[in-house]
Design a protein around this motif. Structure first.
Motif, mmCIF file in Angstrom:
data_model
loop_
_atom_site.group_PDB
_atom_site.id
_atom_site.type_symbol
_atom_site.label_atom_id
_atom_site.label_comp_id
_atom_site.label_asym_id
_atom_site.label_seq_id
_atom_site.Cartn_x
_atom_site.Cartn_y
_atom_site.Cartn_z
ATOM 1 N N SER A 309 0.833 -1.208 0.000
ATOM 2 C CA SER A 309 0.000 0.000 0.000
ATOM 3 C C SER A 309 0.862 1.251 0.000
ATOM 4 O O SER A 309 0.517 2.256 -0.630
ATOM 5 C CB SER A 309 -0.927 -0.007 1.223
ATOM 6 N N ALA A 310 1.992 1.207 0.698
ATOM 7 C CA ALA A 310 2.917 2.338 0.698
ATOM 8 C C ALA A 310 3.485 2.574 -0.699
ATOM 9 O O ALA A 310 3.621 3.728 -1.141
ATOM 10 C CB ALA A 310 4.041 2.097 1.701
ATOM 11 N N ALA A 311 3.803 1.485 -1.403
ATOM 12 C CA ALA A 311 4.293 1.623 -2.779
ATOM 13 C C ALA A 311 3.206 2.198 -3.684
ATOM 14 O O ALA A 311 3.487 3.030 -4.564
ATOM 15 C CB ALA A 311 4.757 0.267 -3.301
ATOM 16 N N ALA A 312 1.958 1.775 -3.462
ATOM 17 C CA ALA A 312 0.849 2.306 -4.255
ATOM 18 C C ALA A 312 0.603 3.782 -3.950
ATOM 19 O O ALA A 312 0.301 4.579 -4.849
ATOM 20 C CB ALA A 312 -0.412 1.488 -3.984
ATOM 21 N N PHE A 313 0.744 4.159 -2.683
ATOM 22 C CA PHE A 313 0.560 5.562 -2.309
ATOM 23 C C PHE A 313 1.666 6.434 -2.904
ATOM 24 O O PHE A 313 1.422 7.571 -3.343
ATOM 25 C CB PHE A 313 0.551 5.695 -0.783
ATOM 26 N N SER A 314 2.878 5.903 -2.935
ATOM 27 C CA SER A 314 3.981 6.630 -3.561
ATOM 28 C C SER A 314 3.717 6.828 -5.045
ATOM 29 O O SER A 314 4.003 7.906 -5.603
ATOM 30 C CB SER A 314 5.287 5.871 -3.346
ATOM 31 N N PHE A 315 3.182 5.830 -5.694
ATOM 32 C CA PHE A 315 2.811 5.935 -7.116
ATOM 33 C C PHE A 315 1.684 6.948 -7.302
ATOM 34 O O PHE A 315 1.663 7.698 -8.284
ATOM 35 C CB PHE A 315 2.408 4.550 -7.626
ATOM 36 N N TYR A 316 0.758 7.003 -6.351
ATOM 37 C CA TYR A 316 -0.352 7.957 -6.440
ATOM 38 C C TYR A 316 0.134 9.403 -6.290
ATOM 39 O O TYR A 316 -0.348 10.310 -6.979
ATOM 40 C CB TYR A 316 -1.393 7.626 -5.363
ATOM 41 N N ARG A 317 1.098 9.618 -5.404
ATOM 42 C CA ARG A 317 1.605 10.974 -5.180
ATOM 43 C C ARG A 317 2.500 11.450 -6.319
ATOM 44 O O ARG A 317 2.475 12.619 -6.699
ATOM 45 C CB ARG A 317 2.394 11.026 -3.873
ATOM 46 N N ASP A 318 3.285 10.536 -6.874
ATOM 47 C CA ASP A 318 4.228 10.910 -7.929
ATOM 48 C C ASP A 318 4.063 9.931 -9.084
ATOM 49 O O ASP A 318 4.653 8.856 -9.092
ATOM 50 C CB ASP A 318 5.661 10.879 -7.388
ATOM 51 N N ARG A 319 3.253 10.315 -10.047
ATOM 52 C CA ARG A 319 2.850 9.386 -11.114
ATOM 53 C C ARG A 319 3.885 9.404 -12.250
ATOM 54 O O ARG A 319 3.687 10.033 -13.299
ATOM 55 C CB ARG A 319 1.459 9.747 -11.613
ATOM 56 N N THR A 320 4.962 8.687 -12.016
ATOM 57 C CA THR A 320 6.031 8.560 -13.002
ATOM 58 C C THR A 320 6.242 7.086 -13.328
ATOM 59 O O THR A 320 5.768 6.198 -12.611
ATOM 60 C CB THR A 320 7.344 9.154 -12.479
ATOM 61 N N ARG A 321 6.976 6.836 -14.376
ATOM 62 C CA ARG A 321 7.263 5.450 -14.752
ATOM 63 C C ARG A 321 8.109 4.758 -13.692
ATOM 64 O O ARG A 321 7.957 3.555 -13.457
ATOM 65 C CB ARG A 321 7.981 5.414 -16.105
ATOM 66 N N GLU A 322 8.991 5.506 -13.067
ATOM 67 C CA GLU A 322 9.838 4.921 -12.029
ATOM 68 C C GLU A 322 8.999 4.458 -10.838
ATOM 69 O O GLU A 322 9.213 3.366 -10.297
ATOM 70 C CB GLU A 322 10.889 5.936 -11.591
ATOM 71 N N LYS A 323 8.054 5.277 -10.419
ATOM 72 C CA LYS A 323 7.180 4.901 -9.305
ATOM 73 C C LYS A 323 6.272 3.727 -9.703
ATOM 74 O O LYS A 323 5.989 2.844 -8.885
ATOM 75 C CB LYS A 323 6.330 6.089 -8.873
ATOM 76 N N ALA A 324 5.816 3.737 -10.950
ATOM 77 C CA ALA A 324 4.995 2.616 -11.425
ATOM 78 C C ALA A 324 5.806 1.320 -11.452
ATOM 79 O O ALA A 324 5.293 0.246 -11.110
ATOM 80 C CB ALA A 324 4.452 2.927 -12.818
ATOM 81 N N ARG A 325 7.077 1.431 -11.815
ATOM 82 C CA ARG A 325 7.940 0.239 -11.821
ATOM 83 C C ARG A 325 8.152 -0.294 -10.409
ATOM 84 O O ARG A 325 8.161 -1.514 -10.182
ATOM 85 C CB ARG A 325 9.279 0.581 -12.472
ATOM 86 N N ARG A 326 8.316 0.597 -9.450
ATOM 87 C CA ARG A 326 8.451 0.154 -8.053
ATOM 88 C C ARG A 326 7.171 -0.512 -7.559
ATOM 89 O O ARG A 326 7.212 -1.511 -6.842
ATOM 90 C CB ARG A 326 8.803 1.349 -7.170
ATOM 91 N N MET A 327 6.045 0.057 -7.955
ATOM 92 C CA MET A 327 4.767 -0.550 -7.598
ATOM 93 C C MET A 327 4.648 -1.946 -8.214
ATOM 94 O O MET A 327 4.187 -2.901 -7.566
ATOM 95 C CB MET A 327 3.645 0.366 -8.103
ATOM 96 N N PHE A 328 5.082 -2.080 -9.443
ATOM 97 C CA PHE A 328 5.042 -3.367 -10.144
ATOM 98 C C PHE A 328 5.933 -4.392 -9.449
ATOM 99 O O PHE A 328 5.525 -5.542 -9.221
ATOM 100 C CB PHE A 328 5.473 -3.164 -11.594
ATOM 101 N N HIS A 329 7.140 -3.997 -9.078
ATOM 102 C CA HIS A 329 8.059 -4.909 -8.394
ATOM 103 C C HIS A 329 7.539 -5.282 -7.001
ATOM 104 O O HIS A 329 7.710 -6.423 -6.548
ATOM 105 C CB HIS A 329 9.445 -4.284 -8.299
ATOM 106 N N ALA A 330 6.909 -4.329 -6.324
ATOM 107 C CA ALA A 330 6.323 -4.638 -5.008
ATOM 108 C C ALA A 330 5.204 -5.665 -5.149
ATOM 109 O O ALA A 330 5.059 -6.558 -4.299
ATOM 110 C CB ALA A 330 5.791 -3.357 -4.367
ATOM 111 N N SER A 331 4.422 -5.567 -6.210
ATOM 112 C CA SER A 331 3.346 -6.537 -6.425
ATOM 113 C C SER A 331 3.907 -7.918 -6.745
ATOM 114 O O SER A 331 3.332 -8.942 -6.351
ATOM 115 C CB SER A 331 2.423 -6.068 -7.557
ATOM 116 N N LEU A 332 5.028 -7.954 -7.455
ATOM 117 C CA LEU A 332 5.662 -9.246 -7.741
ATOM 118 C C LEU A 332 6.160 -9.922 -6.463
ATOM 119 O O LEU A 332 6.124 -11.154 -6.355
ATOM 120 C CB LEU A 332 6.832 -9.055 -8.704
ATOM 121 N N LEU A 333 6.598 -9.129 -5.506
ATOM 122 C CA LEU A 333 7.093 -9.688 -4.239
ATOM 123 C C LEU A 333 5.942 -10.099 -3.328
ATOM 124 O O LEU A 333 6.065 -11.074 -2.573
ATOM 125 C CB LEU A 333 7.980 -8.648 -3.546
#
Length: 414
Positions: A309-333
């Motif tokens: 959820s923290a990774a998703a919130f970070s993606f929500y606050r800063d909508r960049t490809r880098e944040k989306a990639r971190r969200m994607f990797h967090a979901s894989l884990l």
């Protein structure tokens, strides 16, 4: 006399030398003839050996080619993830001991059906895949295999996997597998080119394999069976939203109607990811409350869900490809850790019955009965007196715990 001896010796020497020369000549002739025959046989066998070697090499190359094509058509890594979720559902649906033979057959049937669904998906999307960079090298767009061949492969493994589940597991598991194949290949796949709701339909497709595994193990689908499917449903939405945001240009080129294409700022896409990540939080408490896992899973699941959820919130606050990639990797884990926690903290029927029996004993031993007494003035009063019924010590339940179908031993006190 001396001349006569010299003449006889010369004659003997000449004859001996002549014989020796003739012998050497014959030997050389035979050796040359043998070598000629040997070289002729070698010359005759060389083309046959070369042909056999070439045939074997071609066969190995052909086998390797089609094995690679089938592997890529099946999206093998994705299919193995489906098998992992189905196998986890099977273990959770097992009452106590896990039938390893039935588990193996269930995983094999699930793998075959998943391979069929993914192959049909590529058959129907061959033109779209040819327009996208990340899919243009797949077997069908690149021309390494024909569409009829791919259809034959998909049909054979799909029917074989369904039949395997029906014969080795039960018809409920086979029905779930067949319905999921139809939903993925004939509903979700065409819907990707029609409406963004395809992502939610795909989440339903991903939630069915754990139910398949549970049904294969227990023969039915109960409320407890919904924990892992719910986790997979809510998990897939942030997972796919992050992927769709990163690959917006590619999806647009392929003609797919993804949710992120209609959200230029990315706000709604990231909000969907955040909302569904938060929906994952109660699942650990429900797993414990419904008796699926121990209380430790509540803590571990909560920490894990707060992290995603923290990774998703970070993606929500800063909508960049880098944040989306971190969200994607967090979901894989998240998914493998969540499923591992379910398996580690799983409570079997024997453990559940042992705890229920212990609670029942504690409750019965602390009960008391109420009796009426008269005080010195003749007034009646109520007094609670310990209940004097014959109780059973905890050892009776402990001794019966490994065999829940047997009644606990009876103990009589004088």
């Amino acid at each position: 006399m001396r001349m006569k001896l010299r003449k006889e010796f010369f004659t003997f020497y000449s004859n001996s030398k002549s014989k020796l020369i003739n012998h050497n000549t014959n030997h050389n002739y035979l050796t040359h003839h043998y070598r000629h025959l040997h070289s002729s046989a070698a010359d005759l066998s060389a083309p046959a050996t070369a042909t056999a070697t070439k045939t074997a090499t071609d066969l190995v190359s052909l086998t390797r080619h089609y094995a690679t094509c089938y592997w890529q058509l099946s999206k093998a890594r994705l299919s193995m993830l489906v098998v992992a979720t189905s196998g986890t559902g099977f273990v959770l649906g097992s009452t106590s001991a896990v039938d390893l033979s039935a588990l193996s057959w269930t995983c094999m049937g699930t793998m075959m059906v998943a391979a069929s669904a993914n192959s049909l998906n590529q058959v129907f999307e061959v033109k779209n895949d040819a327009k996208m960079k990340r899919t243009s090298r797949r077997p069908l767009p690149s021309g390494r295999i024909t569409i009829p061949h791919a259809l034959g492969w998909a049909s054979s493994v799909g029917l074989g996997g369904t039949a395997l589940l029906a014969t080795q597991a039960n018809f409920l598991a086979a029905g779930l597998a067949a319905s999921n194949l139809v939903l993925y290949a004939f509903v979700y796949t065409p819907l990707k080119q029609i409406h963004p709701v395809n992502t939610w339909v795909g989440a339903v497709v991903g939630a069915i394999p754990p139910l398949l595994g549970w049904a294969a193990a227990s023969g039915d689908v109960s409320l407890n069976a919904m924990i892992l499917p719910a986790a997979l449903y809510f998990w897939q939405l942030p997972h796919f939203m992050a992927l769709a945001y990163m690959c917006r240009d590619d999806y647009a080129a392929g003609g797919f109607k993804m949710y992120s294409l209609f959200d230029e700022s990315g706000r709604r896409t990231s909000l969907v990811a955040l909302r569904n990540s938060i929906y994952l939080i109660p699942l650990g408490f429900l797993a414990y409350d419904w008796g699926v896992t121990s209380e430790w899973f509540c803590l571990e699941s909560t920490v894990l869900t707060l992290a995603i959820s923290a990774a998703a919130f970070s993606f929500y606050r800063d909508r960049t490809r880098e944040k989306a990639r971190r969200m994607f990797h967090a979901s894989l884990l998240y998914l493998p850790v969540f499923m591992s926690g379910l398996l580690i903290h799983r409570r079997s029927d024997n453990q559940q019955q042992l705890e229920d029996n212990a609670k029942s004993f504690m409750k019965s031993s602390s009960s008391a009965e109420t009796i009426e007494l008269e005080d010195e003035n003749g007034n009646q009063k109520m007094e609670r007196k310990p209940h004097q019924r014959q109780a059973q010590p905890p050892v009776a339940y402990a001794s019966a715990a490994p065999f829940p179908f047997l009644p606990p031993p009876a103990y009589r006190f004088p």
